[in-house]
Design an enzyme around this catalytic site. Structure first.
Site, mmCIF file in Angstrom:
data_model
loop_
_atom_site.group_PDB
_atom_site.id
_atom_site.type_symbol
_atom_site.label_atom_id
_atom_site.label_comp_id
_atom_site.label_asym_id
_atom_site.label_seq_id
_atom_site.Cartn_x
_atom_site.Cartn_y
_atom_site.Cartn_z
ATOM 1 N N ASP A 194 0.828 -1.202 0.000
ATOM 2 C CA ASP A 194 0.000 0.000 0.000
ATOM 3 C C ASP A 194 0.871 1.265 0.000
ATOM 4 O OD1 ASP A 194 -2.911 0.775 0.428
ATOM 5 O OD2 ASP A 194 -1.989 1.898 2.062
ATOM 6 N N GLU A 250 14.367 -14.127 1.418
ATOM 7 C CA GLU A 250 14.669 -15.120 2.464
ATOM 8 C C GLU A 250 13.684 -16.285 2.391
ATOM 9 O OE1 GLU A 250 14.272 -13.179 6.290
ATOM 10 O OE2 GLU A 250 15.559 -11.534 5.639
#
Ligand code: GLC
Length: 535
Positions: A194, A250
């Site tokens: 956002d 990751e």
């Protein structure tokens, strides 16, 4: 060439409040989404993006979060959220969540604490100043709001109850990164981010310069006579894009898509360096205000190809929960909506559709005074016509009405007496069930286009080259991958058009009659076709 999944996928945006209500309270919920996953699978979308469903006072319907790690009770529970992730994966689909990093709700315990005094442990978690500068918020008017507890002003980029976090505070950054890791560890396939470009503000809070621009546009939020030089798109935000990419890496190949209202050359900075080491995708919002002409799209595509060449992947989006619905812009003309869908699913770029777009849902005109969306309440003084003329969507309720599933009560969305927003009156004509039965419906066009795209690598990962010297109303481009070359021809005009070809075989037709014979492609009015060509 094989691209990462997030550059080949197709996106479908779900606004959870309006998609499907499983417990008859008039509000959509997570179990409702689960019930409709088979529908989406069958339709052919590969990834769903679900607008925020976290704990929230719902003053901005979930974009004001009071706890990022718990679920708003009207949408369900943590178990429901985990089940939604699992059920999506079980169907071979992916799910991305909506992460609001810029601000929290003013009811978030962090803000309540931060506001309570000038020296509490969270005192520096938000942006506090003794004196406001000249910045205005994205919704108009000053974005500075006074809190008497501290005798200071806090900054809110969007609405007053959405205070901006202070990302220069290491504890804030660390906490927000942990939140991002939390949902990835739970199996989320990535995030829609956002208002990503407002996260960092100028460290010195310098005044923004004057601009002649009155109204913000989807691709540039400066407006109200002010540029956003110091309140948006700071170098630290470009760096954050890279850091955030490292974080998601990751967890493997994760999709990150930035909501960024800025000019294209600025958008590109969020995608990182030449190797694309920033956000994996960035919405291109210009086309939320598209003009339905071949000329408009030719220019748009050419510029997008220039700014987002491989290994960058553009995103084509024509509707979302903030802006006018595409079918509304097309006057509800399904022939045009089909052509637009063909364009979206055959261009080089990730297509992103908004719930209801596949059946041609249009805006429901609603008065500003009784709006649930807070924005129109700021503008009740001005005549509605003015905003229509300026092409500004002020009352976002109009594009968030319940999904129209069938012709039964509340369009099959809910069996409650009243739904949170009214159902559009056209639901008996415009609904999923009906369009499933009609072979040439918009819904079935979406389905065949999605199918065709999945089966043809050239459309998913091929290069794109615009074709010159076509009749004015006709847009053409070649998508090429390996030994496959596909030519897409789209007639934006009402009159039929012929295009001379060397040799080509029709492999997809938008309507009966769109076909090539004896070296000539015959396109009906608003017709389209894809041809297999040798180049
Ligand atoms: C984004 C969202 C919008 C929300 C705002 C504040 O623009 O798309 O719906 O109100 O950010 O979070």
């Amino acid at each position: 060439m094989s691209l990462p999944w997030y550059h080949k996928t197709t996106l479908y945006q779900i606004y959870p409040r309006s998609f499907m209500d499983s417990n008859d309270d008039g509000i959509g919920d997570l179990q409702g989404i689960i019930q409709k996953l088979d529908y989406l699978k069958d339709l052919g979308f590969e990834t769903i993006w679900v607008s925020p469903f976290f704990a929230s006072p719902q003053r901005d319907f979930g974009y004001d979060i009071s706890n990022y790690l718990s679920i708003a009770p009207e949408y369900g529970t943590m178990d429901d959220a985990l089940q939604l992730i699992e059920e999506t994966h079980r169907r071979g689909m992916r799910i991305i969540l909506d992460l609001v990093l810029d601000h929290t709700s003013d009811q978030h315990p962090w803000f309540l604490e931060s506001r309570s005094s000038r020296n509490n442990p969270k005192a520096g978690w938000y942006l506090w100043k003794d004196k406001p500068n000249n910045w205005h918020s994205m919704t108009g008017g000053s974005g500075w709001h006074y809190a008497k507890e501290r005798g200071q002003y806090y900054w809110a980029s969007f609405l007053p109850f959405q205070p901006d976090l202070n990302w220069r505070n290491p504890d804030v950054k660390k906490t927000m990164f942990e939140i991002a890791r939390f949902w990835l560890a739970k199996g989320a396939d990535g995030y829609r981010l956002d208002i990503f470009n407002t996260i960092y503000k100028d460290a010195q809070f310098r005044d923004n310069p004057f601009s002649w621009k009155l109204v913000p546009t989807p691709d540039d939020t400066s407006g109200f006579f002010q540029k956003t030089t110091y309140s948006q798109d700071q170098p630290e935000s470009f760096d954050l894009a890279k850091e955030f990419r490292k974080l998601t890496d990751e967890f493997g190949e994760k999709l990150t898509i930035g909501e960024i209202a800025a000019r294209r050359e600025v958008l590109r900075k969020y995608a990182g360096e030449e190797i694309n080491d920033g956000l994996t995708l960035i919405f291109d919002f210009e086309a939320l205000q598209f003009k339905f002409t071949a000329e408009y799209f030719r220019r748009l595509i050419a510029d997008i190809e220039k700014r987002f060449p491989h290994p960058f992947m553009p995103v084509y989006v024509f509707s979302n929960h903030d802006k006018r619905r595409s079918a509304d812009r097309l006057g509800g003309d399904f022939r045009k909506a089909k052509l637009l869908a063909m364009l979206q699913f055959t261009l080089r770029g990730v297509p992103c559709a908004y719930y209801g777009e596949e059946i041609g849902m249009v805006n429901l005109k609603l008065p500003f005074k009784t709006a649930l969306d807070p924005i129109p309440h700021k503008y009740t003084f001005a005549p509605r016509l003015l905003f229509d003329l300026l092409d500004v969507t002020v009352n976002r309720d109009e594009v968030r009405t319940p999904m129209q599933w069938d012709a039964t009560k509340n369009a099959g969305f809910s069996s409650a007496e009243a739904t949170w927003l009214p159902v559009h009156a056209n639901y008996e004509q415009v609904n999923v069930e009906r369009q499933k039965r009609e072979t040439d419906s918009l819904l079935n066009t979406f389905k065949s286009l999605l199918n065709f795209r999945r089966e043809n690598p050239a459309l998913q990962e091929g290069s794109l080259e615009l074709v010159e010297d076509l009749p004015d109303e006709v847009l053409g481009y070649i998508r090429k991958a390996g030994s496959q070359s596909l030519l897409a021809l789209l007639n934006f005009g009402q009159k039929p058009r012929d295009v001379n070809l060397k040799s080509a075989e029709t492999v997809f037709s938008l309507a009966v009659g769109d076909e090539a014979k004896d070296g000539v492609a015959h396109l009906g009015g608003f017709g389209g076709m894809i041809l297999s060509v040798s180049v």
